[in-house]
Design a protein around this motif. Structure first.
Motif, PDB file in Angstrom:
ATOM      1  N   THR A 189      33.111 -20.440  57.757  1.00 48.30           N
ATOM      2  CA  THR A 189      33.883 -21.648  57.520  1.00 48.30           C
ATOM      3  C   THR A 189      33.729 -22.556  58.730  1.00 48.30           C
ATOM      4  OG1 THR A 189      36.022 -22.468  56.768  1.00 48.30           O
ATOM      5  CG2 THR A 189      36.060 -20.844  58.527  1.00 48.30           C
ATOM      6  N   GLU A 190      34.192 -23.780  58.592  1.00 51.06           N
ATOM      7  CA  GLU A 190      34.107 -24.704  59.724  1.00 51.06           C
ATOM      8  C   GLU A 190      35.470 -25.294  60.023  1.00 51.06           C
ATOM      9  OE1 GLU A 190      31.172 -27.824  59.763  1.00 51.06           O
ATOM     10  OE2 GLU A 190      29.597 -26.388  59.225  1.00 51.06           O
ATOM     11  N   VAL A 191      35.742 -25.508  61.299  1.00 49.02           N
ATOM     12  CA  VAL A 191      36.951 -26.217  61.706  1.00 49.02           C
ATOM     13  C   VAL A 191      36.532 -27.288  62.715  1.00 49.02           C
ATOM     14  CG1 VAL A 191      38.617 -24.371  61.322  1.00 49.02           C
ATOM     15  CG2 VAL A 191      37.364 -24.451  63.475  1.00 49.02           C
ATOM     16  N   THR A 192      37.388 -28.256  62.937  1.00 46.24           N
ATOM     17  CA  THR A 192      37.054 -29.276  63.932  1.00 46.24           C
ATOM     18  C   THR A 192      37.454 -28.785  65.311  1.00 46.24           C
ATOM     19  OG1 THR A 192      39.191 -30.341  63.746  1.00 46.24           O
ATOM     20  CG2 THR A 192      37.466 -31.125  62.267  1.00 46.24           C
ATOM     21  N   SER A 193      36.752 -29.246  66.322  1.00 45.09           N
ATOM     22  CA  SER A 193      37.073 -28.845  67.686  1.00 45.09           C
ATOM     23  C   SER A 193      38.455 -29.336  68.091  1.00 45.09           C
ATOM     24  CB  SER A 193      36.031 -29.396  68.659  1.00 45.09           C
ATOM     25  OG  SER A 193      34.772 -28.918  68.302  1.00 45.09           O
ATOM     26  N   ALA A 194      38.888 -30.424  67.475  1.00 45.20           N
ATOM     27  CA  ALA A 194      40.195 -30.974  67.827  1.00 45.20           C
ATOM     28  C   ALA A 194      41.330 -30.114  67.259  1.00 45.20           C
ATOM     29  CB  ALA A 194      40.306 -32.409  67.320  1.00 45.20           C
ATOM     30  N   HIS A 195      41.146 -29.576  66.056  1.00 43.52           N
ATOM     31  CA  HIS A 195      42.180 -28.720  65.455  1.00 43.52           C
ATOM     32  C   HIS A 195      41.568 -27.409  64.977  1.00 43.52           C
ATOM     33  CE1 HIS A 195      45.132 -31.899  65.612  1.00 43.52           C
ATOM     34  NE2 HIS A 195      44.213 -32.727  65.151  1.00 43.52           N
ATOM     35  N   PRO A 196      41.175 -26.566  65.907  1.00 48.78           N
ATOM     36  CA  PRO A 196      40.446 -25.351  65.521  1.00 48.78           C
ATOM     37  C   PRO A 196      41.393 -24.219  65.134  1.00 48.78           C
ATOM     38  CG  PRO A 196      40.524 -25.553  67.902  1.00 48.78           C
ATOM     39  CD  PRO A 196      41.346 -26.675  67.359  1.00 48.78           C
ATOM     40  N   GLU A 197      42.063 -24.371  64.003  1.00 54.82           N
ATOM     41  CA  GLU A 197      43.028 -23.346  63.601  1.00 54.82           C
ATOM     42  C   GLU A 197      42.582 -22.618  62.345  1.00 54.82           C
ATOM     43  OE1 GLU A 197      47.034 -24.513  63.221  1.00 54.82           O
ATOM     44  OE2 GLU A 197      47.297 -24.807  65.385  1.00 54.82           O
ATOM     45  N   LEU A 198      42.717 -21.302  62.390  1.00 54.14           N
ATOM     46  CA  LEU A 198      42.375 -20.474  61.235  1.00 54.14           C
ATOM     47  C   LEU A 198      43.386 -19.339  61.142  1.00 54.14           C
ATOM     48  CD1 LEU A 198      38.524 -19.837  61.387  1.00 54.14           C
ATOM     49  CD2 LEU A 198      39.763 -21.128  59.651  1.00 54.14           C
ATOM     50  N   ALA A 199      43.559 -18.800  59.943  1.00 54.96           N
ATOM     51  CA  ALA A 199      44.427 -17.633  59.813  1.00 54.96           C
ATOM     52  C   ALA A 199      43.743 -16.424  60.452  1.00 54.96           C
ATOM     53  CB  ALA A 199      44.700 -17.364  58.338  1.00 54.96           C
TER      54      ALA A 199
END
Ligand code: SF4
Lengths: 529, 172
Positions: free
Chosen positions: A85-95
């Motif tokens: 999956t991908e997240v942004t560096s600014a909001h790198p949140e994952l479960a």
């Protein structure tokens, strides 16, 4: 449930409209590979746990200044599934996956410390793991803007205020050990909570030998990467070099010549024999049975001298190169090696016979440090730690890579008891199995080239999977637009075997810690990176 | 018990009976080492080993010094558990920053005169890892080094030679 079905079922569930995972072809060497929305990352772990899969690791990769890719590998006994999956560096949140798979606790914290991914719902919150005090919490060494040289921090203080979980109660006390140990061993900190002599709790604190291996890999060419991989953990030099080379070769679509593959397997099995002999001796030594130790060390020394004679290095470092191996075997070598194997087998028959039923040794090793089957399964242990507790997984059998797919392999060695003695027996039986394999490899050694040139493929990405002597070993390699290394992550089996030590020591006495530790023999360098 | 004695008898005394050329060299080195240890350190040299970020390769070879072929203890050289008992500090690895303080403290805990041996390319000059956000880049960036034993890793024989050099240095 048939386990192949469980992979297919999971894939079916994930690609259903509600979740919307899509197949992606980005990573060579693993099939299927699914991309899913970040919002469903937690659901992925729940579904995989329900399907009875094993979590084989999670890591992150900074694609550019704004995007972080996170990948998780799941294993069924005969196949793998990679989810990303991908997240942004600014909001790198994952479960976090840790609530479902406690074995990935440290891997998630490693990704947090080095790339700044926040795993929401992680039982330890945002407590650091690999990071001590060499860089501040707010920066992340594997993000693109971070220079390899760092920011010249001056003297790095000790990581004194790391939050260790403490037990309280009448008569409970704490025993701190390390980072500098009494013997010639790698540094790590162990904190025991003890009552009388019984261990109530053990917490490991590692990260002391963090060398920035992943950062060092960035920008290297293929040969430089394999040389670095050979030094991730010297005792697994061949295994790490092979996994990295395999990932590179898959990323670039390179076919390695048959002779080179045979020689690689020869090197890998030699590494297995050397380390198992060393560990068997070490286990004997830790319960004061010096006869076993001295016999094993001298056998290992002979073995390493043969390594130097026939393969050019006592620890087999730098024997692998991208596309093949560095050095061919002399024409006379197979015959001499087969002779040496026969000789070792003869000596081991007498020696292992003694180690197998020597009453004082049995007194110390049987029922000591029991790792329950369910715990081993939950943590995702592989290698002799898993096999000693009844988990048969062995890549050479269950997802065979060349040349193992062409060899006659006996069933994997498994023991059920889960104690130190079982882990030692697994090693003894694996030594014999490897000797058989070595003979077979020499007898069927194909003619031909020992290496082919690797045509670097820009933006290539590959996964290497190798059965090292400690267990299943994974390497991810991603190349950049100039075909230089953009990301290298070696996932040593020790990530899952170290936590097993925290469990199997419980209820044992402190003086049995050394032998319990030796029976697991997690790599420090392999996980500190 | 009989099986053990039998095995021991069959194994024999490897330290003397093997006549490979490198064993002959070992014997020469060993005798020289013994002489130096006798002369300078009251018949015994105590070494404290610290892994300061090694990949483990240097440790494997240091361990090998104890096997029957090299049997370092016959020369009066022993590895000890506490730096307070040590004459020499043997350091491996490029000194990871996470070990920097522990290494300095171990060195401080040693009684003077103390000398330091850097073993392996990493410890000598940073080796494969060099200086970075994670590594100091060599042992002498953190504590003074008297002798350097290069190699990746140095073989047991190189280590014994290096120890000899260390003894000569310590006498200066
Ligand atoms: S010198 Fe070589 S063997 Fe020794 S720690 Fe460095 S990389 Fe490992």
């Amino acid at each position: 449930m048939n386990v192949t079905d469980s992979l297919a079922d999971l894939q079916g569930l994930l690609t259903a409209p509600g979740i919307g995972a899509t197949a992606c072809a980005g990573v060579a060497g693993v099939e299927p590979c699914l991309a899913l929305p970040a919002a469903h990352w937690g659901l992925l772990a729940e579904l995989a746990a329900d399907a009875g899969l094993r979590h084989a690791g999670v890591w992150a990769d900074a694609l550019d200044a704004d995007r972080l890719r996170v990948q998780a590998l799941f294993a069924a006994p005969d196949g793998y599934l990679l989810a990303q999956t991908e997240v942004t560096s600014a909001h790198p949140e994952l479960a976090s996956h840790t609530p479902c798979f406690p074995g990935v606790d440290r891997l998630e914290r490693h990704a947090q410390d080095l790339l700044g991914v926040r795993f929401v719902g992680h039982p330890r919150g945002t407590v650091r793991w690999t990071r001590h005090q060499a860089w501040p919490e707010t920066v992340h060494p594997l993000r693109p803007g971070f220079p390899l040289a760092g920011k010249a921090p001056g003297r790095t203080p000790a990581d004194a205020d790391y939050p260790i979980v403490r037990l309280q109660g009448n008569g409970v006390f704490e025993v701190p050990v390390g980072p500098v140990h009494a013997g010639v061993i790698a540094p790590g900190h162990f904190r025991f909570q003890v009552m009388g002599e019984d261990v109530l709790r053990l917490e490991e604190r590692l990260g002391y030998v963090h060398k920035g291996i992943e950062k060092h890999a960035v920008g290297r060419d293929a040969a430089g990467l394999v040389r670095l991989a050979a030094r991730v953990a010297a005792d697994s030099s061949v295994a790490h070099a092979w996994a990295a080379a395999q990932a590179l070769e898959r990323a670039c679509g390179t076919e390695v010549p048959a002779r080179a593959l045979h020689l690689r397997a020869l090197l890998a099995e030699r590494e297995r024999v050397a380390n198992h002999l060393g560990d068997i001796g070490g286990i004997c030594n830790d319960v004061g049975f010096s006869f076993g130790q001295s016999q094993c060390t001298l056998l290992r020394e002979r073995w390493q001298r043969d390594n130097a004679t026939y393969f050019g290095h006592r620890l087999l470092m730098d024997t692998l190169v991208p596309g093949g191996v560095a050095q061919d075997l002399a024409a006379t070598a197979p015959e001499r090696l087969i002779h040496a194997h026969a000789e070792l087998r003869r000596v081991l028959r007498g020696l292992f016979d003694i180690l197998d039923d020597h009453p004082p040794l049995n007194d110390r090793l049987l029922t000591t440090g029991i790792l329950k089957h369910d715990t081993a399964r939950l943590l995702g242990c592989t290698g002799y730690v898993g096999k000693g507790s009844g988990l048969a997984h062995d890549l050479r059998h269950h997802a065979p890579y060349a040349p193992y797919d062409r060899l006659q392999l006996a069933a994997p060695v498994v023991e059920q008891e889960g104690d130190v003695a079982a882990r030692m027996r697994v090693r003894m039986r694996e030594v014999h199995a490897s000797l058989e394999l070595l003979d077979q490899l020499l007898a069927t050694l194909p003619e031909g080239a020992i290496a082919t040139s690797l045509m670097p493929r820009p933006e290539g990405c590959g996964l290497g999977l190798v059965e090292g002597w400690r267990g299943e070993l994974v390497a991810l390699v991603r190349l950049d637009a100039e075909a230089r290394v953009a990301r290298y992550f070696p996932r040593d089996p020790s990530w899952f075997n170290w936590p097993a030590l925290e469990h199997l020591i419980l209820g044992n006495i402190v003086p049995d810690f050394p032998v319990c530790n030796k029976s697991v023999n997690g790599s420090y360098s392999g996980v500190d990176l | 018990m009989f099986r053990i004695l039998n095995q021991v008898a069959r194994t024999g005394m490897l330290t003397e009976s093997v006549e490979r050329p490198d064993d002959a060299r070992l014997e020469r080195l060993g005798i020289e080492l013994r002489r130096q240890v006798d002369a300078r350190f009251g018949h015994s040299l105590m070494i404290r080993e610290v892994d300061a970020g090694s990949c483990g390769g240097c440790e494997i070879e240091i361990h090998a010094l104890a096997n029957a072929y090299y049997d370092l203890e016959r020369f009066g050289i022993r590895f000890c558990a506490s730096p307070r008992h040590a004459d020499a500090l043997l350091v491996t690895g490029p000194v990871s920053r996470h070990m920097e303080q522990a290494l300095r403290r171990t060195w401080r805990a040693m009684p003077a005169p103390k000398f330091v041996i850097a073993a392996g390319d990493c410890a000598c000059d940073g080796g494969e890892f060099g200086e970075s956000y994670a590594c100091c880049g060599a042992v002498d960036r953190v504590i003074p080094v008297d002798v350097r034993i290069p190699g990746c890793p140095p073989t047991p024989l190189c280590l014994i030679e290096g120890l000899l050099a260390a003894l000569a240095r310590a006498a200066d």
